[in-house]
Design a protein around this motif. Structure first.
Motif, PDB file in Angstrom:
ATOM      1  N   VAL A 144       0.837  -1.210   0.000  1.00 59.17           N
ATOM      2  CA  VAL A 144       0.000   0.000   0.000  1.00 59.17           C
ATOM      3  C   VAL A 144       0.865   1.251   0.000  1.00 59.17           C
ATOM      4  CG1 VAL A 144      -1.533   1.398   1.441  1.00 59.17           C
ATOM      5  CG2 VAL A 144      -2.065  -1.011   1.051  1.00 59.17           C
ATOM      6  N   HIS A 145       1.828   1.312   0.914  1.00 63.72           N
ATOM      7  CA  HIS A 145       2.608   2.545   1.063  1.00 63.72           C
ATOM      8  C   HIS A 145       3.659   2.715  -0.038  1.00 63.72           C
ATOM      9  CE1 HIS A 145       0.731   4.023   4.691  1.00 63.72           C
ATOM     10  NE2 HIS A 145       0.672   2.768   5.090  1.00 63.72           N
ATOM     11  N   SER A 146       4.156   1.610  -0.590  1.00 65.21           N
ATOM     12  CA  SER A 146       5.049   1.758  -1.748  1.00 65.21           C
ATOM     13  C   SER A 146       4.252   2.246  -2.956  1.00 65.21           C
ATOM     14  CB  SER A 146       5.771   0.452  -2.064  1.00 65.21           C
ATOM     15  OG  SER A 146       4.853  -0.573  -2.386  1.00 65.21           O
ATOM     16  N   GLY A 147       3.000   1.768  -3.072  1.00 62.70           N
ATOM     17  CA  GLY A 147       2.117   2.260  -4.141  1.00 62.70           C
ATOM     18  C   GLY A 147       1.806   3.735  -3.974  1.00 62.70           C
ATOM     19  N   LEU A 148       1.512   4.156  -2.736  1.00 62.65           N
ATOM     20  CA  LEU A 148       1.256   5.571  -2.457  1.00 62.65           C
ATOM     21  C   LEU A 148       2.491   6.411  -2.781  1.00 62.65           C
ATOM     22  CD1 LEU A 148      -0.699   5.307   0.920  1.00 62.65           C
ATOM     23  CD2 LEU A 148      -1.639   6.088  -1.263  1.00 62.65           C
ATOM     24  N   GLY A 149       3.674   5.881  -2.417  1.00 60.71           N
ATOM     25  CA  GLY A 149       4.912   6.595  -2.727  1.00 60.71           C
ATOM     26  C   GLY A 149       5.072   6.813  -4.214  1.00 60.71           C
ATOM     27  N   LYS A 150       4.709   5.797  -4.997  1.00 62.42           N
ATOM     28  CA  LYS A 150       4.813   5.903  -6.458  1.00 62.42           C
ATOM     29  C   LYS A 150       3.824   6.933  -7.008  1.00 62.42           C
ATOM     30  CE  LYS A 150       7.232   3.782  -8.449  1.00 62.42           C
ATOM     31  NZ  LYS A 150       8.626   4.121  -8.834  1.00 62.42           N
ATOM     32  N   VAL A 151       2.605   6.943  -6.463  1.00 62.21           N
ATOM     33  CA  VAL A 151       1.604   7.929  -6.894  1.00 62.21           C
ATOM     34  C   VAL A 151       2.097   9.346  -6.594  1.00 62.21           C
ATOM     35  CG1 VAL A 151      -0.723   8.831  -6.509  1.00 62.21           C
ATOM     36  CG2 VAL A 151      -0.361   6.365  -6.659  1.00 62.21           C
ATOM     37  N   TYR A 152       2.577   9.566  -5.363  1.00 66.65           N
ATOM     38  CA  TYR A 152       3.082  10.894  -4.987  1.00 66.65           C
ATOM     39  C   TYR A 152       4.260  11.295  -5.875  1.00 66.65           C
ATOM     40  CZ  TYR A 152       0.304  10.222  -0.711  1.00 66.65           C
ATOM     41  OH  TYR A 152      -0.712  10.004   0.182  1.00 66.65           O
ATOM     42  N   GLU A 153       5.113  10.310  -6.190  1.00 65.50           N
ATOM     43  CA  GLU A 153       6.274  10.568  -7.053  1.00 65.50           C
ATOM     44  C   GLU A 153       5.821  11.021  -8.440  1.00 65.50           C
ATOM     45  OE1 GLU A 153       9.589   7.716  -9.035  1.00 65.50           O
ATOM     46  OE2 GLU A 153       9.257   7.403  -6.893  1.00 65.50           O
ATOM     47  N   GLN A 154       4.825  10.322  -8.999  1.00 62.10           N
ATOM     48  CA  GLN A 154       4.326  10.671 -10.326  1.00 62.10           C
ATOM     49  C   GLN A 154       3.658  12.049 -10.337  1.00 62.10           C
ATOM     50  OE1 GLN A 154       4.835   8.972 -13.179  1.00 62.10           O
ATOM     51  NE2 GLN A 154       6.042   7.501 -12.021  1.00 62.10           N
ATOM     52  N   LYS A 212       5.820  13.903   0.281  1.00 56.26           N
ATOM     53  CA  LYS A 212       4.921  12.805   0.640  1.00 56.26           C
ATOM     54  C   LYS A 212       5.482  11.470   0.147  1.00 56.26           C
ATOM     55  CE  LYS A 212       0.351  14.892   1.160  1.00 56.26           C
ATOM     56  NZ  LYS A 212      -1.037  14.901   0.650  1.00 56.26           N
ATOM     57  N   SER A 213       6.137  11.503  -1.017  1.00 54.53           N
ATOM     58  CA  SER A 213       6.733  10.288  -1.567  1.00 54.53           C
ATOM     59  C   SER A 213       7.813   9.753  -0.626  1.00 54.53           C
ATOM     60  CB  SER A 213       7.338  10.589  -2.943  1.00 54.53           C
ATOM     61  OG  SER A 213       7.920   9.439  -3.490  1.00 54.53           O
ATOM     62  N   VAL A 214       8.680  10.653  -0.122  1.00 54.07           N
ATOM     63  CA  VAL A 214       9.736  10.252   0.824  1.00 54.07           C
ATOM     64  C   VAL A 214       9.123   9.629   2.071  1.00 54.07           C
ATOM     65  CG1 VAL A 214      11.498  11.127   2.408  1.00 54.07           C
ATOM     66  CG2 VAL A 214      11.500  11.879   0.037  1.00 54.07           C
ATOM     67  N   LYS A 215       8.081  10.274   2.610  1.00 55.48           N
ATOM     68  CA  LYS A 215       7.440   9.774   3.845  1.00 55.48           C
ATOM     69  C   LYS A 215       6.849   8.378   3.632  1.00 55.48           C
ATOM     70  CE  LYS A 215       6.291  14.247   5.926  1.00 55.48           C
ATOM     71  NZ  LYS A 215       5.199  15.202   6.257  1.00 55.48           N
ATOM     72  N   ALA A 216       6.187   8.189   2.484  1.00 56.63           N
ATOM     73  CA  ALA A 216       5.565   6.885   2.199  1.00 56.63           C
ATOM     74  C   ALA A 216       6.628   5.798   2.080  1.00 56.63           C
ATOM     75  CB  ALA A 216       4.742   6.969   0.915  1.00 56.63           C
ATOM     76  N   TYR A 217       7.704   6.080   1.328  1.00 57.45           N
ATOM     77  CA  TYR A 217       8.757   5.081   1.148  1.00 57.45           C
ATOM     78  C   TYR A 217       9.487   4.791   2.460  1.00 57.45           C
ATOM     79  CZ  TYR A 217       8.284   5.411  -3.965  1.00 57.45           C
ATOM     80  OH  TYR A 217       7.822   5.372  -5.253  1.00 57.45           O
ATOM     81  N   LEU A 218       9.696   5.831   3.280  1.00 56.54           N
ATOM     82  CA  LEU A 218      10.341   5.627   4.581  1.00 56.54           C
ATOM     83  C   LEU A 218       9.479   4.753   5.488  1.00 56.54           C
ATOM     84  CD1 LEU A 218      11.892   9.131   5.377  1.00 56.54           C
ATOM     85  CD2 LEU A 218      13.138   6.989   5.076  1.00 56.54           C
ATOM     86  N   LYS A 219       8.166   4.906   5.375  1.00 57.08           N
ATOM     87  CA  LYS A 219       7.257   4.082   6.173  1.00 57.08           C
ATOM     88  C   LYS A 219       7.403   2.613   5.787  1.00 57.08           C
ATOM     89  CE  LYS A 219       2.653   4.205   8.125  1.00 57.08           C
ATOM     90  NZ  LYS A 219       1.432   5.009   8.270  1.00 57.08           N
ATOM     91  N   VAL A 220       7.540   2.356   4.502  1.00 53.99           N
ATOM     92  CA  VAL A 220       7.726   0.981   4.019  1.00 53.99           C
ATOM     93  C   VAL A 220       9.023   0.401   4.579  1.00 53.99           C
ATOM     94  CG1 VAL A 220       8.092  -0.461   1.976  1.00 53.99           C
ATOM     95  CG2 VAL A 220       6.439   1.399   1.889  1.00 53.99           C
TER      96      VAL A 220
END
Length: 448
Positions: free
Chosen positions: A195-205, A211-219
């Motif tokens: 879920v959070h790697s997917g969110l990171g990818k969405v924020y990145e795009q 937000k992308s950094v936060k999502a990936y760090l959570k993963v």
């Protein structure tokens, strides 16, 4: 949310029991539990256990253990990027589960298989299995499995670049998992990392780098805490790339190094990208020799994976060109820029062609060759326009795919309604009017 660290301790206890157990059937039971855990945490140990499990099953046939053997082997091969082999084991598991499993067991395997289908870019097949799973859960509701279906559907939307729908589904899956009235197991945490790697990818795009950094760090935090190390190279790479997008090279570098050093994730592609990006960080810090060495390592790994990875070859060559231009080796710089352009041209990557043209225009301008600089600036503009056309064509194709998918879904619903109407019609036809009249007449006589 309950931490699964206690589960880790329990599996250490199971290992001790396995070490002392001699009876094949008792070993089979212990191996079954352990391999399900190690499929997400320790692939090497999981493979060892599954090899022994297969040997025991040759002389002690048991369908449930055989089912779990194929499921766990499929999950492991998927984690090892052997997607076709994973698919074969999923097919065998589905054969067994459809013969003897209950609805929830079937749905769990369908959802796992849908993930492998997406890795094989079999999006239509993934959609079919997820739709089938959702239909089955209507009569046998299960919030945990429903959350996993929604997570997978979010990744389908991400594949089709439907970012608004993807983020909606991924956030819904996250909420559902975190509000389960049950202790979360290792697989729940695995889906949370998805879920959070997917969110990171969405924020990145969407260029929302913070937000992308936060999502990936959570993963990464979840994986490190629980010990899910099988995809950590990619997760570290994602964090580093997100930091690089923020212009924070100091924040990026440690994660690129972690992506290179970790041994649990066997992805050479992730490691190659980490070498390339770390090389770029060194280039920016003017550590040119170190940067060139890292570019060479990255290129070697890319070529081991595929001799036709022209996009990554082009990126490395353009960085080499910029580096040699910086240190005054003009002839070498132009050679690498020409290679970068050639690689990008082979795959008609107009975005990369535009970027390389811009680098060459800048190179000529700094040389004082304004005629060539102007020509490459025009080429930069032309390639940029072609890239926009390419994007628009892709968006149109994606819209057509979405339209066809929605059309099929609606047709399926209509067919289901028609089938229901026919069933009702058949039931009415069975209720003979004369029978009904006689029955009512008998009741009336009885009352009288």
């Amino acid at each position: 949310m309950t931490s699964p660290l206690s589960q880790v301790f329990n599996f250490h206890q199971l290992e001790l029991k396995l070490d002392q157990q001699k009876d094949p059937l008792q070993r089979l039971i212990l191996i079954d539990k352990l391999s399900s855990f190690y499929a997400y945490t320790n692939l090497k140990r999981a493979q060892q256990l599954l090899h022994e499990k297969w040997q025991i099953l040759q002389s002690h046939h048991h369908p449930d253990f055989l089912l779990n053997y194929h499921v766990n082997t499929a999950i492991i091969e998927n984690q090892r990027y052997n997607f076709s082999l994973a698919e074969r084991h999923f097919h065998k598991a589905i054969e067994i589960i459809e013969d003897r499993g209950d609805v929830k067991q079937q749905v769990e395997i369908y959802v796992d298989y849908a993930g492998t289908c997406m890795n094989l870019v079999k999006m239509e097949e993934a959609t079919q299995f997820l739709s089938k799973s959702a239909r089955m859960l209507k009569n046998f509701p299960d919030e945990r499995l429903r959350a996993r279906i929604i997570c997978r559907e979010g990744f389908l939307q991400l594949h089709y670049s439907n970012y608004s729908k993807a983020i909606e589904m991924l956030l819904e899956a996250d909420k559902m998992i975190n509000t389960l009235n049950q202790t979360l197991d290792l697989k729940d945490y695995y889906f949370l990392t998805l879920v959070h790697s997917g969110l990171g990818k969405v924020y990145e795009q969407n260029n929302d780098r913070e937000k992308s950094v936060k999502a990936y760090l959570k993963v990464v935090g979840m994986c490190e805490t629980i010990g899910m190390r099988t995809r950590l190279s990619w997760h570290y790479l994602n964090v580093g790339t997100a930091f690089l997008g923020l212009g924070d090279q100091e924040g990026a570098e440690p994660y690129f190094r972690k992506a290179i050093d970790i041994t649990d994730d066997i992805s050479q592609l992730a490691r190659a990208s980490a070498y390339a990006n770390l090389g770029y960080c060194y280039f920016e810090k003017k550590k040119y020799n170190e940067a060139l060495e890292l570019f060479d390592r990255a290129e070697l790994l890319y070529k081991e994976k595929s001799e036709e990875d022209y996009y990554n070859f082009s990126v490395i060559e353009s960085w080499r060109g910029r580096l040699y231009a910086e240190i005054g080796k003009r002839k070498k710089a132009m050679e690498h820029f020409a290679l970068a352009f050639e690689y990008a041209d082979q795959i008609e990557d107009y975005k990369q062609l535009s970027s390389v043209s811009k680098d060459i225009a800048t190179f000529y301008a700094e040389e004082g060759d304004f005629k060539n600089a102007y020509e490459y600036q025009l080429l930069y503009d032309k390639m940029g326009e072609k890239y926009l056309e390419q994007v628009n064509e892709r968006k149109q194709l994606e819209l057509e795919v979405k339209y066809e998918a929605e059309k099929k879904r609606q047709e399926t619903e209509i067919l289901k309604l028609e089938a229901t109407k026919l069933q009702l019609k058949a039931l009415r036809a069975q209720m003979n009017p004369h029978f009904m009249y006689n029955a009512l007449n008998s009741i009336q006589n009885y009352i009288t």
